[in-house]
Design an enzyme around this catalytic site. Structure first.
Site, mmCIF file in Angstrom:
data_model
loop_
_atom_site.group_PDB
_atom_site.id
_atom_site.type_symbol
_atom_site.label_atom_id
_atom_site.label_comp_id
_atom_site.label_asym_id
_atom_site.label_seq_id
_atom_site.Cartn_x
_atom_site.Cartn_y
_atom_site.Cartn_z
ATOM 1 C CB SER A 121 -0.935 0.001 1.217
ATOM 2 O OG SER A 121 -0.221 -0.262 2.401
ATOM 3 C CG HIS A 142 -2.833 -0.863 -3.080
ATOM 4 N ND1 HIS A 142 -3.067 0.454 -2.758
ATOM 5 C CD2 HIS A 142 -3.050 -1.570 -1.936
ATOM 6 C CE1 HIS A 142 -3.412 0.538 -1.483
ATOM 7 N NE2 HIS A 142 -3.411 -0.674 -0.968
#
Length: 284
Positions: A121, A142
């Protein structure tokens, strides 16, 4: 390049959810983690979650059975049976050293054209790719929590990611029903570069006695029409994950505006991480 056989490294909340997304789309998935106990818990949790969906009429039993049939689990940390996998998505915790160790093993165990994606992240894709011989096949993919519900995937190319790798992952993201966005590599990418500093600022307001966690969350929900307040969201994400992302952004940019809140550090040290431990800014 068509992707049908996928591995997910990490059987936690994110990894399990990512595996479910792929399995629901008809992909064959193997979920890896460091112990049989962890993967058994992950499998049981998924079975329980699917049973609830059947009970509520969201899916039928045949669909639930098909999803489970598409997923297998392994505690093989050397990935000795991963050879014909076409895509690996690493979903371990936000620690660069751990991710590099995983990618180093994956590079040796997977076939030459297997795409190696990370669900990081905030961490640099280029840095993670340093331990891989063919850096052109490393990319950021992600997902957002919970992966089964959230439609967004940030696609992040590292400094050496090939156009073929990018195109394949972008197309796969669309195939599984997600909305991919293309993001240049930068600390925190897009969503977390905006979101996590907001949560960090809310924590500073608590630390400085400006308002209570309840009132801060109420203010943001009613004043900004957010579905949940930043502190509730921080608890849901995991305060340890919030801290790891803030530290990455702060270290990479050197900008003091991204300094992690001292209260955030204190709570993580105390093991008050939010939903996952039953207590953060709120009781769970």
């Amino acid at each position: 390049m068509s992707i049908n056989k996928i591995a997910v490294v990490g059987a936690g909340q994110m990894g399990s959810g990512i595996a479910q997304v792929f399995a629901t789309a008809g992909k064959t998935v193997t979920v890896y983690d460091i112990s049989q106990e962890i993967v058994d818990k992950s499998k049981a949790k998924l079975q329980k979650g699917l049973a609830k969906q059947v009970e509520k009429g969201k899916i039928d039993q045949a669909k639930a059975d098909a999803i489970m049939a598409n997923i297998s689990y392994s505690a093989d940390t050397e990935y000795s049976d991963i050879g014909d996998t076409e895509l690996v998505v690493e979903a371990a915790i936000e620690r660069l050293d751990l991710k590099k160790s995983i990618f180093q093993k994956l590079d040796k165990a997977t076939k030459a054209d297997c795409i190696l994606a990370t669900n990081t992240s905030s961490i640099s894709i280029t840095e993670i790719a340093k331990v891989v011989e063919d850096k052109s096949k490393v990319i950021g993919m992600h997902f957002f929590n919970p992966p089964v519900v959230m439609k967004l995937i940030e696609i992040i190319c590292g400094g050496n990611t090939s156009e073929e790798t990018y195109n394949t992952v972008f197309a796969l993201s669309q195939e599984i029903g997600k909305n991919p966005v293309t993001v240049d590599e930068a600390p925190g990418f897009v969503v977390n570069r905006i979101l996590i500093p907001m949560i960090n600022e809310a924590i500073d307001l608590v630390q400085n006695g400006v308002a209570s966690p309840e009132d801060i969350d109420t203010a943001m929900k009613l004043g900004c029409n957010h579905p949940m307040g930043p502190l509730t969201l921080g608890d849901y994400i995991g305060l340890d994950t919030c801290l790891a992302i803030m530290e990455t952004i702060f270290t990479e940019t050197g900008d003091p505006k991204y300094r992690p809140s001292l209260l955030l550090r204190k709570m993580v040290r105390a093991g008050k991480l939010g939903n996952k431990t039953g207590e953060g800014f709120f009781k769970h």
